[in-house]
Design a protein around this motif. Structure first.
Motif, PDB file in Angstrom:
ATOM      1  N   GLU A 724       0.817  -1.211   0.000  1.00 53.04           N
ATOM      2  CA  GLU A 724       0.000   0.000   0.000  1.00 53.04           C
ATOM      3  C   GLU A 724       0.849   1.258   0.000  1.00 53.04           C
ATOM      4  O   GLU A 724       0.544   2.234  -0.698  1.00 53.04           O
ATOM      5  CB  GLU A 724      -0.939  -0.003   1.208  1.00 53.04           C
ATOM      6  CG  GLU A 724      -1.977  -1.122   1.161  1.00 53.04           C
ATOM      7  CD  GLU A 724      -2.921  -1.031   2.341  1.00 53.04           C
ATOM      8  OE1 GLU A 724      -2.723  -0.114   3.190  1.00 53.04           O
ATOM      9  OE2 GLU A 724      -3.836  -1.866   2.433  1.00 53.04           O
ATOM     10  N   GLY A 726       3.990   1.348  -0.966  1.00 50.22           N
ATOM     11  CA  GLY A 726       5.060   1.237  -1.951  1.00 50.22           C
ATOM     12  C   GLY A 726       6.193   0.364  -1.455  1.00 50.22           C
ATOM     13  O   GLY A 726       6.369   0.175  -0.248  1.00 50.22           O
ATOM     14  N   SER A 768       5.049   2.357  -6.427  1.00 52.51           N
ATOM     15  CA  SER A 768       3.823   1.557  -6.360  1.00 52.51           C
ATOM     16  C   SER A 768       3.992   0.318  -7.225  1.00 52.51           C
ATOM     17  O   SER A 768       4.710   0.331  -8.225  1.00 52.51           O
ATOM     18  CB  SER A 768       2.632   2.380  -6.844  1.00 52.51           C
ATOM     19  OG  SER A 768       2.837   2.819  -8.188  1.00 52.51           O
ATOM     20  N   GLN A 770       2.144  -2.389  -9.519  1.00 50.67           N
ATOM     21  CA  GLN A 770       0.934  -2.704 -10.270  1.00 50.67           C
ATOM     22  C   GLN A 770       0.698  -4.208 -10.320  1.00 50.67           C
ATOM     23  O   GLN A 770       1.603  -5.008 -10.105  1.00 50.67           O
ATOM     24  CB  GLN A 770       1.036  -2.139 -11.694  1.00 50.67           C
ATOM     25  CG  GLN A 770       1.318  -0.642 -11.746  1.00 50.67           C
ATOM     26  CD  GLN A 770       0.199   0.170 -11.125  1.00 50.67           C
ATOM     27  OE1 GLN A 770      -0.973  -0.198 -11.188  1.00 50.67           O
ATOM     28  NE2 GLN A 770       0.565   1.290 -10.493  1.00 50.67           N
TER      29      GLN A 770
END
Length: 795
Positions: A724, A726, A768, A770
């Motif tokens: 959340e 990173g 982040s 993906q």
């Protein structure tokens, strides 16, 4: 103009008065009196000043205005000076006639010697003409022309000798003519003849008609000799310029790099990679020896934008045969620090190895390079040992084509792996280096992995060789060298930092369960389609048989006859001592671009489709165009199929020219292999980092490690990461290291910069993650695992 009687009475030698207009008086034998008598006889009675020249008329009028005594005095002076001048001139002419200067005598003696020597040559040739029975073939005049042509062709400086002889003959002839006909002194005659030869004026400087005629003839000869001289000088400079253009002068260098190659696209790639590698070392001199003409090679490099990628290195081209000692000396191969010997393209692999072996034997017989090593390309695996024995100690022999063929098969098993391989095996990015390291003694492999900033350690080098991916708890003894992935060798630190694991990674990740690698899935039964045919298919078949599961099918479509292909496959398996047990091979015959034949191939059921370049086509660009055209047709066939919801098979074409790369990307084909470029890049990498050949063997030949595309969630330790907020690359590295694997890169956060970001430099910067993000890892393949040579499945 009347002269007064007192003019002569005042002279002590005068015997009577003199009148220019009167009868001639009897004079004494005195020269002055004789001069007066001559003046009376020469001057007519009543001479008018109007018949004289303007200057003479003005002088006569001036004399008339003078007093009689002054006029007499001036005329007496004139007569005395005239007599003395005339007498001196006659004496000088008599002296020059009677005395010839010694340079003229020497010149005449030399001329006599040349004439005698020429006569002896003609006499000798006459004797030879008669003894050889050459009379039946032609006259003696024709024989002399023939012999002169032979002498002119094989005598160094013959043009200059002929020119000197003609000049000498013309000078002698002109001088003698002037002496005999114009009755001038020999020295003056020779000098005049030389002036007319060197600076022709058509005889304008001569005083007599005969002299002008002789000067005209000599001047014409001088102009012809000048034209011949210009021709000889022009030919000399043209030969000198041609020698420079053709690279006949040897390279005067030492500690340089020599590339022995043929003219093809791989040459430009090889030189480009070497220039990139040497940029951090202030460049180097690269001497290229190529059988093609020097001008042609240089034009090829200019078309390859050599000035853009040459950086601070220097490239010198020489033309020659690498099997000849004299041609090898042109590039100073004896003083080189490295010699790269590539295979000849466009011929069979057996013929290419024969040519390479002959060049290697020439180097070995001369013990060249004296203080350097060689990197040699070998086409056939069975010749690798022979090449290694002949090459100088410390040299590397690469079966690059087989390696690339095997790498092509490995890349066909995972999407995105081809781009990873392209980015690793080149110097325009991150590549492998082997360096000694301080500060590692007593520390584990995992601790050192996080103590090296900006590089990724993947293995170690000991006295026993290269070991990739040792256990993470292996303790360094301090004398090992480390194998790292770095952007440049200058980025590799000389000493490990004191940074600990706890400072880099969260304790929750480090406390995760350790393993010796993720569990490998057994190979599946596959359908592989190969469209096209070339000699790489032999190594590809062996690698495919090791990769796929039992009962797999290989379909080969090519215009080559089925019997020819079957014979080639049989010989390829014997050459590599391997029999394909997992593959059943089917053949389809026909043109590559025939749509109706392509539609009959099982593309929809296939897992992998390989499109090979047809290297029998004359130009590589045409071969690439054909390969891409077939790939696009296959894409269209798959799109028109009924299985729209199933995962489409991976299409991986083989390209030859780098110019075709953009066209492939624009066509939506991202997984492609530039095989010739990759061969050149690997050769350059091994030339700069010799230990890289051992790394290549570990990945392909020994199959102890392999590149893989992984998802982060496949690693158990990744469950402890905070997605959340990173994650950092250090955290990802720790999660992968817990499975005894090393992560080399991850999906790029900015797709515009490329699909992968290899060896991220900001290790502690969060990003982040993906859902579709992936990792590039180096995975250990233990003996007995599926896919290794010794596994039951592979057997």
């Amino acid at each position: 103009l009347k002269l007064p009687q007192s003019c002569f009475d005042s002279s002590p030698q005068a015997a009577s008065s003199v009148d220019f207009a009167g009868p001639q008086a009897e004079m004494a034998n005195d020269p002055k009196q004789e001069s007066c008598t001559a003046m009376q006889a020469a001057c007519p009675d009543g001479l008018e000043t109007g018949s004289l020249s303007p200057v003479a008329g003005m002088l006569a009028q001036l004399l008339e205005t003078l007093p009689e005594e002054d006029r007499c005095h001036i005329l007496q002076k004139l007569m005395v000076n005239g007599i003395n001048t005339s007498s001196d001139t006659v004496d000088e002419q008599d002296q020059e006639t009677s005395q010839t200067p010694w340079p003229v005598i020497a010149f005449l003696l030399f001329s006599l010697g040349v004439a005698i020597y020429s006569a002896q040559i003609i006499r000798k040739e006459k004797k030879r003409y008669l003894s050889q029975n050459a009379r039946a073939q032609g006259s003696f005049k024709q024989y002399l022309k023939y012999r002169f042509g032979y002498w002119y062709a094989w005598t160094p400086g013959s043009a200059g000798i002929v020119l000197l002889f003609l000049s000498f003959t013309l000078l002698l002839t002109g001088g003698f003519l002037m002496r005999v006909i114009d009755n001038r002194p020999m020295s003056e005659s020779m000098w005049s003849a030389w002036i007319w030869i060197a600076a022709p004026d058509g005889g304008a400087s001569a005083d007599t008609q005969t002299g002008r005629l002789i000067g005209l003839i000599t001047s014409i000869g001088g102009m012809l000799i000048f034209a011949l001289l210009m021709s000889v000088i022009s030919s000399f400079f043209e030969d000198a310029m041609q020698s420079l253009r053709e690279g006949r002068l040897p390279v005067i260098e030492g500690n340089h790099l020599v590339v022995i190659s043929h003219l093809n696209c791989s040459l430009a790639v090889l030189l480009e990679e070497i220039c990139f590698a040497e940029e951090s070392e202030d460049g180097t001199l690269i001497a290229v020896l190529c059988p093609s003409p020097k001008a042609e090679v240089e034009e090829f490099l200019r078309e390859s934008n050599v000035r853009e990628w040459m950086k601070n290195s220097t490239i010198v081209v020489r033309s020659g045969d690498p099997r000849r000692d004299d041609d090898l000396k042109k590039v100073a191969v004896q003083a080189a620090k490295k010699v790269i010997l590539t295979s000849k393209p466009g011929v069979s692999r057996e013929e290419a190895d024969v040519i390479t072996l002959t060049s290697l034997m020439t180097l070995r017989s001369n013990d060249w390079p004296l203080n350097g090593t060689c990197v040699v390309q070998c086409q056939l695996v069975r010749n690798q040992g022979l090449f290694s024995r002949i090459a100088k100690e410390g040299s590397k022999v690469l079966t690059s084509v087989d390696f690339v063929s095997e790498l092509l098969v490995q890349c066909s098993q995972q999407r995105g792996l081809a781009e990873v391989v392209r980015s690793i095996f080149c110097f325009d990015g991150d590549e492998f280096y082997v360096q000694p390291m301080e500060g590692i003694k007593g520390r584990t492999f995992m601790e050192v992995l996080f103590a090296l900033p900006r590089v990724i350690m993947i293995g170690i080098v000991t006295s026993n060789g290269v070991e990739l991916l040792p256990p993470m708890d292996r303790v360094f003894e301090g004398d090992e060298r480390v194998v790292v992935l770095a952007e440049d060798d200058s980025d590799v630190p000389g000493e490990a930092t004191l940074r600990t694991l706890e400072q880099s990674v969260s304790p929750h990740v480090l406390s995760s369960e350790k393993s010796q690698g993720l569990k490998l899935l057994p190979p599946k039964q596959q359908i592989v389609v190969i469209v096209g045919w070339n000699e790489m298919i032999g190594a590809m078949l062996v690698e495919l048989d090791k990769t796929v599961g039992p009962g797999s099918t290989l379909v080969i479509h090519s215009p080559i006859a089925k019997t020819v292909r079957e014979e080639f496959i049989f010989k390829a398996q014997r050459r590599r001592r391997h029999t394909c047990n997992n593959l059943t091979i089917r053949h389809s015959e026909g043109p590559l671009g025939a749509r109706f034949l392509l539609e009959e191939l099982p593309f929809a059921e296939a897992t992998t489709i390989l499109v090979l370049a047809d290297k029998e086509v004359g130009e590589s660009s045409i071969a690439d165009a054909q390969t891409l055209a077939v790939s696009v047709q296959i894409q269209d066939i798959l799109m028109r199929g009924n299985n729209q919801n199933t995962l489409r098979p991976m299409i991986i074409p083989q390209l030859v020219e780098a110019d075709s790369e953009d066209l492939a990307r624009n066509s939506g084909i991202l997984d492609y292999m530039l095989t010739d470029q990759l061969v050149a890049r690997i050769t350059a990498c091994v030339a700069e980092v010799p230990q890289l050949s051992c790394i290549i063997d570990c990945i392909v030949k020994d199959r102890s490690c392999k590149f893989c595309i992984r998802e982060l969630k496949e690693y158990p330790a990744a469950a402890a990461l905070d997605f959340e907020n990173g994650i950092t690359f250090d955290e990802v590295s720790a999660a992968v290291a817990c499975a005894n694997e090393v992560v080399l890169g991850w999906s790029s956060a900015n797709p515009a910069e490329g699909a992968w970001e290899m060896n991220p430099k900001e290790r502690d910067q969060k990003r982040s993650w993906q859902e579709d993000a992936r990792l590039v890892v180096l995975q250990k393949v233990e003996r007995g695992d599926p896919g290794s040579d010794s596994s039951p499945v592979a057997k």
